[in-house]
Structure formats: structure tokens, C-alpha cells
Design a protein around this motif. Structure first.
Motif, PDB file in Angstrom:
ATOM      1  N   ASN A   1      33.775  71.373   0.947  1.00 31.34           N
ATOM      2  CA  ASN A   1      33.237  70.778   2.164  1.00 31.34           C
ATOM      3  C   ASN A   1      32.374  71.745   2.962  1.00 31.34           C
ATOM      4  O   ASN A   1      31.329  71.360   3.496  1.00 31.34           O
ATOM      5  CB  ASN A   1      34.379  70.275   3.047  1.00 31.34           C
ATOM      6  N   ASP A   2      32.795  73.002   3.063  1.00 33.08           N
ATOM      7  CA  ASP A   2      32.027  73.950   3.873  1.00 33.08           C
ATOM      8  C   ASP A   2      30.665  74.235   3.246  1.00 33.08           C
ATOM      9  O   ASP A   2      29.655  74.338   3.946  1.00 33.08           O
ATOM     10  CB  ASP A   2      32.821  75.238   4.061  1.00 33.08           C
ATOM     11  N   LEU A   3      30.608  74.322   1.921  1.00 31.54           N
ATOM     12  CA  LEU A   3      29.334  74.557   1.257  1.00 31.54           C
ATOM     13  C   LEU A   3      28.437  73.325   1.323  1.00 31.54           C
ATOM     14  O   LEU A   3      27.218  73.439   1.456  1.00 31.54           O
ATOM     15  CB  LEU A   3      29.569  74.976  -0.196  1.00 31.54           C
ATOM     16  N   LEU A   4      29.035  72.149   1.229  1.00 32.84           N
ATOM     17  CA  LEU A   4      28.250  70.925   1.340  1.00 32.84           C
ATOM     18  C   LEU A   4      27.653  70.787   2.738  1.00 32.84           C
ATOM     19  O   LEU A   4      26.471  70.420   2.886  1.00 32.84           O
ATOM     20  CB  LEU A   4      29.130  69.714   1.012  1.00 32.84           C
ATOM     21  N   ASP A   5      28.436  71.092   3.752  1.00 36.73           N
ATOM     22  CA  ASP A   5      27.914  71.037   5.121  1.00 36.73           C
ATOM     23  C   ASP A   5      26.811  72.066   5.329  1.00 36.73           C
ATOM     24  O   ASP A   5      25.817  71.801   6.028  1.00 36.73           O
ATOM     25  CB  ASP A   5      29.046  71.273   6.118  1.00 36.73           C
ATOM     26  N   SER A   6      26.955  73.250   4.704  1.00 28.08           N
ATOM     27  CA  SER A   6      25.925  74.276   4.836  1.00 28.08           C
ATOM     28  C   SER A   6      24.612  73.839   4.201  1.00 28.08           C
ATOM     29  O   SER A   6      23.531  74.102   4.744  1.00 28.08           O
ATOM     30  CB  SER A   6      26.418  75.581   4.200  1.00 28.08           C
ATOM     31  N   MET A   7      24.682  73.142   3.079  1.00 27.48           N
ATOM     32  CA  MET A   7      23.470  72.658   2.419  1.00 27.48           C
ATOM     33  C   MET A   7      22.816  71.552   3.226  1.00 27.48           C
ATOM     34  O   MET A   7      21.588  71.517   3.368  1.00 27.48           O
ATOM     35  CB  MET A   7      23.816  72.166   1.011  1.00 27.48           C
ATOM     36  N   LEU A   8      23.621  70.645   3.792  1.00 29.68           N
ATOM     37  CA  LEU A   8      23.059  69.527   4.548  1.00 29.68           C
ATOM     38  C   LEU A   8      22.431  69.971   5.861  1.00 29.68           C
ATOM     39  O   LEU A   8      21.464  69.360   6.329  1.00 29.68           O
ATOM     40  CB  LEU A   8      24.136  68.480   4.816  1.00 29.68           C
ATOM     41  N   THR A   9      22.958  71.032   6.457  1.00 31.40           N
ATOM     42  CA  THR A   9      22.377  71.509   7.713  1.00 31.40           C
ATOM     43  C   THR A   9      21.064  72.251   7.500  1.00 31.40           C
ATOM     44  O   THR A   9      20.315  72.468   8.460  1.00 31.40           O
ATOM     45  CB  THR A   9      23.373  72.439   8.430  1.00 31.40           C
ATOM     46  N   GLN A  10      20.751  72.646   6.258  1.00 29.38           N
ATOM     47  CA  GLN A  10      19.502  73.353   5.983  1.00 29.38           C
ATOM     48  C   GLN A  10      18.341  72.410   5.651  1.00 29.38           C
ATOM     49  O   GLN A  10      17.181  72.808   5.741  1.00 29.38           O
ATOM     50  CB  GLN A  10      19.680  74.332   4.815  1.00 29.38           C
ATOM     51  N   ILE A  11      18.647  71.195   5.233  1.00 30.43           N
ATOM     52  CA  ILE A  11      17.595  70.296   4.784  1.00 30.43           C
ATOM     53  C   ILE A  11      16.781  69.796   5.977  1.00 30.43           C
ATOM     54  O   ILE A  11      17.263  69.742   7.112  1.00 30.43           O
ATOM     55  CB  ILE A  11      18.187  69.099   4.015  1.00 30.43           C
TER      56      ILE A  11
ATOM     57  N   THR B   1      32.183  63.154   1.957  1.00 27.22           N
ATOM     58  CA  THR B   1      33.100  62.787   3.033  1.00 27.22           C
ATOM     59  C   THR B   1      32.350  62.027   4.117  1.00 27.22           C
ATOM     60  O   THR B   1      31.114  61.949   4.128  1.00 27.22           O
ATOM     61  CB  THR B   1      33.738  64.040   3.650  1.00 27.22           C
ATOM     62  N   ASP B   2      33.101  61.470   5.055  1.00 26.13           N
ATOM     63  CA  ASP B   2      32.500  60.771   6.180  1.00 26.13           C
ATOM     64  C   ASP B   2      31.650  61.703   7.034  1.00 26.13           C
ATOM     65  O   ASP B   2      30.544  61.343   7.454  1.00 26.13           O
ATOM     66  CB  ASP B   2      33.593  60.136   7.045  1.00 26.13           C
ATOM     67  N   ASP B   3      32.149  62.912   7.281  1.00 20.59           N
ATOM     68  CA  ASP B   3      31.407  63.859   8.120  1.00 20.59           C
ATOM     69  C   ASP B   3      30.081  64.244   7.456  1.00 20.59           C
ATOM     70  O   ASP B   3      29.044  64.332   8.124  1.00 20.59           O
ATOM     71  CB  ASP B   3      32.258  65.112   8.365  1.00 20.59           C
ATOM     72  N   ALA B   4      30.109  64.489   6.150  1.00 23.01           N
ATOM     73  CA  ALA B   4      28.879  64.862   5.456  1.00 23.01           C
ATOM     74  C   ALA B   4      27.884  63.704   5.446  1.00 23.01           C
ATOM     75  O   ALA B   4      26.674  63.909   5.602  1.00 23.01           O
ATOM     76  CB  ALA B   4      29.200  65.308   4.034  1.00 23.01           C
ATOM     77  N   LEU B   5      28.383  62.475   5.289  1.00 23.69           N
ATOM     78  CA  LEU B   5      27.493  61.323   5.276  1.00 23.69           C
ATOM     79  C   LEU B   5      26.884  61.075   6.653  1.00 23.69           C
ATOM     80  O   LEU B   5      25.707  60.706   6.765  1.00 23.69           O
ATOM     81  CB  LEU B   5      28.253  60.086   4.793  1.00 23.69           C
TER      82      LEU B   5
ATOM     83  N   THR C   1      22.010  61.448   9.997  1.00 21.15           N
ATOM     84  CA  THR C   1      21.461  61.954  11.256  1.00 21.15           C
ATOM     85  C   THR C   1      20.212  62.791  11.019  1.00 21.15           C
ATOM     86  O   THR C   1      19.216  62.655  11.729  1.00 21.15           O
ATOM     87  CB  THR C   1      22.516  62.780  12.004  1.00 21.15           C
ATOM     88  N   ARG C   2      20.255  63.643   9.999  1.00 23.85           N
ATOM     89  CA  ARG C   2      19.135  64.535   9.708  1.00 23.85           C
ATOM     90  C   ARG C   2      18.055  63.857   8.872  1.00 23.85           C
ATOM     91  O   ARG C   2      16.902  64.295   8.888  1.00 23.85           O
ATOM     92  CB  ARG C   2      19.623  65.795   8.995  1.00 23.85           C
ATOM     93  N   CYS C   3      18.404  62.832   8.111  1.00 23.47           N
ATOM     94  CA  CYS C   3      17.444  62.157   7.226  1.00 23.47           C
ATOM     95  C   CYS C   3      17.456  60.660   7.509  1.00 23.47           C
ATOM     96  O   CYS C   3      18.072  59.879   6.755  1.00 23.47           O
ATOM     97  CB  CYS C   3      17.784  62.426   5.762  1.00 23.47           C
ATOM     98  N   PRO C   4      16.796  60.215   8.523  1.00 21.68           N
ATOM     99  CA  PRO C   4      16.822  58.784   8.849  1.00 21.68           C
ATOM    100  C   PRO C   4      15.877  57.938   7.992  1.00 21.68           C
ATOM    101  O   PRO C   4      15.862  56.714   8.149  1.00 21.68           O
ATOM    102  CB  PRO C   4      16.379  58.761  10.319  1.00 21.68           C
ATOM    103  N   SER C   5      15.084  58.569   7.110  1.00 19.21           N
ATOM    104  CA  SER C   5      14.096  57.827   6.321  1.00 19.21           C
ATOM    105  C   SER C   5      14.349  57.993   4.832  1.00 19.21           C
ATOM    106  O   SER C   5      13.416  58.194   4.046  1.00 19.21           O
ATOM    107  CB  SER C   5      12.677  58.295   6.675  1.00 19.21           C
ATOM    108  N   LEU C   6      15.572  57.916   4.401  1.00 19.06           N
ATOM    109  CA  LEU C   6      15.914  58.099   2.992  1.00 19.06           C
ATOM    110  C   LEU C   6      15.449  56.891   2.178  1.00 19.06           C
ATOM    111  O   LEU C   6      15.623  55.739   2.579  1.00 19.06           O
ATOM    112  CB  LEU C   6      17.429  58.262   2.855  1.00 19.06           C
TER     113      LEU C   6
END
Length: 598
Positions: A354-364, A379-383, A388-393
Motif C-alpha cells: 500500500n505505501d509503495l502504491l500510494d507513493s506511485m499514485l502521488t507522483q503521477i 484499495t479504496d484509498d488508492a482508488l 482525484t489526481r486523474c479526472p480524465s481517465l
């Protein structure tokens, strides 16, 4: 064709081709045999012979005979009419060929090397050649193709096991052949880089260690696919000599895809390919330090190119073995990469902490990232962070487990010592966020396949009438709850407001089969979908019902029924007798193999 034909027409060739584009095929064939003049003849031939794809051996033999006889007729053009035999013309029909596809041929044994040479020896404008699973083709015949087809841009040799790497390293090919090559597929060739010792020693003497750096490169090569390459257990440096030479020829590649590759071969690819912007690992063995060279390359060329696509699907580490996909060692290294210009991030069928996944998502950067494949440990938090960061997927792939098992390792994070949950409500919230942009939606079965889903329905059927066992009753209630959640998700899709933009809908990970009524409801919600994957619910007249139901998908180019083998019975005609379904399934598989979105 022996009757006198006027040479030219008053209409330009482009106007003639535009007129012919509205005619059916039988009218084009009539114009080909009875043209008003040569302008109409060449315009008709350029349409008929532009794309050649053979399924039956008879049509392949007829086309080979046409190309061979017309070539012989041109060679004997100076002879007297009495010495010329046959009724063929002198028109070079093979010069009109741009695409040649031999992958669909049913009987590959009839495809001899001289047939391929006869089809391509005068095809100087050939651009695309597909030899998938053509195991009868030899190395010498491929060298002949390279010498006579200087405009070749896309080449697929996947499964052509009769060819080895010497067709690209031969002295006749190296100087000027394959200069226009842009895409090369070398998948399913385990011994392609391990020919006989005689060939290996020949190229070792010719190139040596000093001349290997000066080997000519493919100047325009952009995409390279490697897979299933056999790694010898002994003398790896000696046996990998030809592999290294070939990778040096492909050093300008922009997109690199590797399937089931060993760490040694991956290290060679990352060492010599200095301009990679898109990289894909499928079922590969990852090791610590393998991304070091890739990170250094992007730091050196930071102003020139950035990593645009990174995919890792069902990969393993060398220390965790085959049965366990724990990538903690390489994830720390991967998070050090630059994700700000990343357009596609794929972690399909992977388990990410989870910590590595969150780190990757915060960099994109949400301005660039439009395609994301969720790991199995989403997870729900990662989704929530992702939407939030990618509203145009535009591309979204996820594995839903529907809470099948309380103590399954998918839902447990050992580092944080707590359970991780991905709920259906969060998924529906994310889809609502992307309703204006989403074009690709995939619900896949995850790393462990459909076995865990099948257990869900079995528990529901097996324990539904048992009242004397508390554990069995809990299993039955949980299975029933999972089925209700899936039905809720299907109902949500049937009322989803973004269905008119959906191009690809893949529901292979749904354990609950879709009924005929459910498919009809989805057809109304997704009117523009081109490709569909689903599980069908078995009924008494499943084939007739499916044929009527699938006709409601007006713009469907191809579809795949995952459980089609389980639908057949002795009293119902076989699925493969339904030729329309065969064509739709074949179109889907060919599209999926080609990967239009790459």
C-alpha cells in the motif's frame, strides 16, 4: 486480357479509385478481367490486391500461380507470340500488395518457402507482413524477402520457429535491407537466438568483440516484442552473443515489450536500448537493480525523452518463486523513476504494498496519465487518490474480488498489519467520475484466475439448504452476498450515463453469468461499443437467443464469450457451427493480439 485495351483514361487515377470504393467485390472482379482501359485496370488491381489475407490453401495456391505466371510472362515478353504459353497478362499484380497476412491460413504445412518467395519477390511496395505460426518458413526464404521488399515496415515472426536470428545478421541483409522497419514481433521463438553451433561460431568469427559495436542499426525501428526466449543453463555469455548483436541492431527502439523473459536477457535489453519511452513486462522475472540503467538513461536524457508507458503484468521476483508475486524488492527501485509524464501505468495482476502504491499514485500527473491498470491489491484509498489526481481517465482495468473469502491474502497488507478493502461503492463512484472520458473498461479475473470465483457459486449451491452447520451457513450467506453485489454492479452499468463513449467493455472477471435480458440492457446503455467480453448464462436455446441478442449491438466489431465451451450440449448445435460468432470471436482475438492502443 489479350484483346487490345486503351492505355489511359481521361479521369485521374484518384477519382477512379474513389468510384471503385463504392462497388461490391464481384463488380471489381468483373472490371479486373474486362477493364475499359489500363487506368481502370491498375485502379481496380490496387484495391483488390492491396490487402491479401488467406484462410484456405486453394486461394493461396491460385494467388501464387497468378504472381508466378505473370512474372514469367514479363520475362518472356521479347519472345514470339507462338512461344508464349498460357493466357496470363504481363501486369505485375504483386506490385500492388501492401499487406500480406498468412497468419489465418488453416493448413500451414502447405505454406512452403518457395510459395512465400513467389508472393513477395516482385512485391517491392510491401509494407506489412504477418507470418504468425508459419513454422515452415526458413531463414533463407526470409533473407530473399528482405532483399526484394525494401519498404517493409511491420513484420511479425511470432511462432515461425523455422527461422533463426541469422536472417537479420546475414552479410546480404546488413548493408541496406530493413531500413524502413518500424515494428518487429519476435514472440514465441524459444530457439530464435540459439541456432546451431556452426552458425554461432560463424558470426563470432565475423563480428568478434570489437566489431559488435559497429553493427548497423535499424534506423526507424520503434516497437520490438520479445517473448519465450530460451536461456541455456551453461555458457550464457557465449550463447547470448547473437541475442546481444540483435539487440544492438534494435538499439533505437522506442517501445519494448517482453513476455516470459529471464533477468539476464532483460538486463541486456535495458543496457543497449537507450531510447525507451514505453516498456511492458508480462510474466517476467524481475530482479533487484534491473531498473538502474533505465533510471540513469532518463536522468541523462531528461530534456529529450520521458517514460510514457510502464506496464507490469503478472510478474515475479527471482527470490519469491513462481507461486508468489511479492515485488517489494523492485518496487522501491521503481518508485524512484519519474512518473510526471507517464501516460499509461499498468500493474495488472500484481500485488503492490500500500505505501509503495500510494507513493506511485502521488507522483503521477493527471494532465498526462489517461490509462491505468489497477493491481490486485487495489484499495479504496488508492482508488480515491487516482480519481482525484486523474479526472480524465480513458482506460481503466481492475480486478474485483467481491469479498469472496475472509482470510484471503489479497485483502491483507502484512507491512501495515491490517486488512485492505476495495468496495463496490468506491468503484461506482470512480466510474461516475470518469463517465465523460472513459472508453475502455475491464473487469478481469485477477492473478489467480476464475477458480476463486467459481468457488463462490459452488458454495451458494452446496450450502444453501444446510442448517446444522454455522460455518456452512456463513459461507452460503457470504456467497449469496457476493452474487448480489455483482448483480448490483450490472444494474449500475445498465444505467450508467457514460456508455455512449465506451469502445471496449471486458467483463471476463464477473463470476455471475449475464442473462439474455442483461445483455440486451447493456446493449441499450453501450450503443457504440466495438469489442465485448462476457460470460453467458446457459439456457435451453442459448445459441438462437445469443444470435438475436448480439445483433442489438449495432457497432460491434468483435466479441468473446468466455464460457462458450460450457454452453454446448448434445441436443444443441455446436458453437463453432455458428459462423457469425466465429468471425466475431476471431476479429476480437486478432484485435486483442495486435493491441490497437499500443
Amino acid at each position: 486480357m489479350n484483346s487490345p485495351v486503351p492505355y489511359s483514361s481521361s479521369l485521374p487515377i484518384e477519382i477512379i479509385q474513389l468510384i471503385l470504393s463504392f462497388l461490391p467485390k464481384h463488380d471489381l472482379l468483373h472490371l479486373l478481367t474486362n477493364p475499359p482501359n489500363y487506368s481502370w485496370l491498375y485502379a481496380t488491381a490496387s484495391i483488390i490486391y492491396r490487402q491479401l489475407s488467406f484462410v484456405r490453401q486453394q486461394k493461396l495456391a491460385a494467388c501464387y500461380m497468378l504472381f508466378t505466371e505473370t512474372r514469367q510472362r514479363r520475362q518472356n515478353i521479347g519472345l514470339k507470340e507462338s512461344h508464349q504459353k498460357g493466357f496470363y497478362s504481363t501486369v505485375n499484380y504483386s506490385a500492388f500488395v501492401r499487406d500480406l497476412d498468412l497468419s489465418r491460413l488453416g493448413d500451414k504445412e502447405g505454406l512452403r518457402p518457395y510459395v512465400l518467395v513467389g508472393l513477395t519477390i516482385d512485391s517491392q511496395h510491401l509494407c506489412n507482413l504477418n507470418l504468425y505460426n508459419c513454422h515452415t518458413i526458413t531463414t533463407e526464404s526470409m533473407i530473399t524477402v528482405f532483399l526484394h521488399c525494401p519498404q517493409l515496415e511491420r513484420l511479425s515472426l511470432a511462432g515461425a520457429t523455422g527461422i533463426d536470428v541469422s536472417c537479420f545478421l546475414d552479410s546480404r541483409v546488413l548493408p541496406s535491407c530493413c531500413q524502413q522497419l518500424r515494428e518487429l514481433n519476435l514472440d514465441l521463438l524459444p530457439l530464435f537466438f540459439n541456432p546451431s553451433p556452426t552458425i554461432l561460431n560463424k558470426y563470432r568469427r565475423h563480428f568478434g568483440k570489437k566489431d559488435g559495436n559497429q553493427i548497423p542499426k535499424f534506423p526507424r525501428l520503434q516497437k520490438l516484442k520479445l517473448g519465450k526466449v530460451y536461456q541455456p543453463k551453461r555458457n550464457f555469455e557465449v550463447n547470448a552473443f547473437l541475442f546481444t548483436l540483435m539487440i544492438r541492431r534494435c538499439a533505437n527502439v522506442d517501445f519494448l515489450q517482453m513476455d516470459s523473459m529471464s533477468p539476464n536477457y532483460i538486463a541486456i535489453c535495458l543496457q543497449y536500448c537507450q531510447h525507451i519511452r514505453s516498456i511492458t513486462f508480462q510474466r517476467c522475472y524481475l530482479y533487484k537493480g534491473m531498473f538502474t540503467s533505465l533510471i540513469q538513461q532518463h536522468k541523462q536524457h531528461e530534456q529529450h525523452h520521458h517514460l510514457r508507458r510502464l506496464e507490469m503484468e503478472h510478474c515475479f521476483t527471482t527470490t519469491s518463486g513462481i507461486k508468489k508475486a511479492n515485488v517489494d524488492m523492485v518496487m522501491n527501485e521503481i518508485t524512484a523513476m519519474d512518473y510526471h509524464r507517464l501516460e499509461w501505468l499498468g500493474l495488472k495482476k500484481m500485488t503492490i504494498p500500500n505505501d509503495l502504491l500510494d507513493s506511485m499514485l502521488t507522483q503521477i500527473n493527471g494532465f498526462y496519465l489517461t490509462k491505468f491498470d489497477c493491481p490486485d491489491s487495489m484499495t479504496d484509498d488508492a482508488l480515491v487518490t487516482l480519481m482525484t489526481r486523474c479526472p480524465s481517465l480513458t482506460h481503466f482495468s481492475i480486478c474485483m474480488f467481491w469479498n469472496l473469502d475472509n482470510n484471503h491474502d489479497y485483502h491483507y497488507d502484512k507491512q501495515q498489519n491490517k486488512r485492505t478493502v476495495l468496495t463496490l461503492s468506491t468503484l461506482m463512484q470512480a466510474l461516475t467520475t470518469w463517465k465523460e472520458t472513459l472508453e475502455w473498461l475491464e473487469i478481469h479475473e485477477g492473478r489467480k484466475g476464475m477458480n476463486m470465483y467459481q468457488r463462490c457459486e459452488q458454495r451458494h449451491v452446496q450450502y444453501i439448504d444446510i442448517d446444522d452447520d454455522d460455518q456452512n451457513r456463513r459461507r452460503s450467506r457470504k456467497a449469496q452476498h457476493s452474487i448480489k453485489e455483482q448483480q448490483t454492479f450490472i444494474d449500475y452499468l445498465c444505467h450508467w450515463k457514460g456508455g455512449d463513449k465506451m469502445q471496449v467493455l471486458i467483463l471476463s472477471g464477473m463470476a455471475l453469468p449475464l442473462s439474455i435480458h442483461g445483455l440486451e440492457r447493456l446493449a441499450r446503455c453501450f450503443p457504440n461499443t466495438r469489442y465485448l467480453v462476457f460470460l453467458a448464462k446457459r439456457t435451453a436455446r442459448i445459441y438462437n437467443d445469443l444470435e438475436i441478442t448480439m445483433a442489438a449491438w449495432k457497432k460491434l466489431d468483435g466479441f468473446l464469450c468466455v464460457n462458450r465451451y460450457a454452453l454446448g450440449t448434445k441436443t444443441v448445435s455446436c458453437w463453432y457451427d455458428w459462423r457469425w460468432a466465429m468471425e466475431k470471436e476471431e476479429q476480437f482475438r486478432r484485435w486483442d493480439l495486435y493491441d490497437l492502443n499500443s
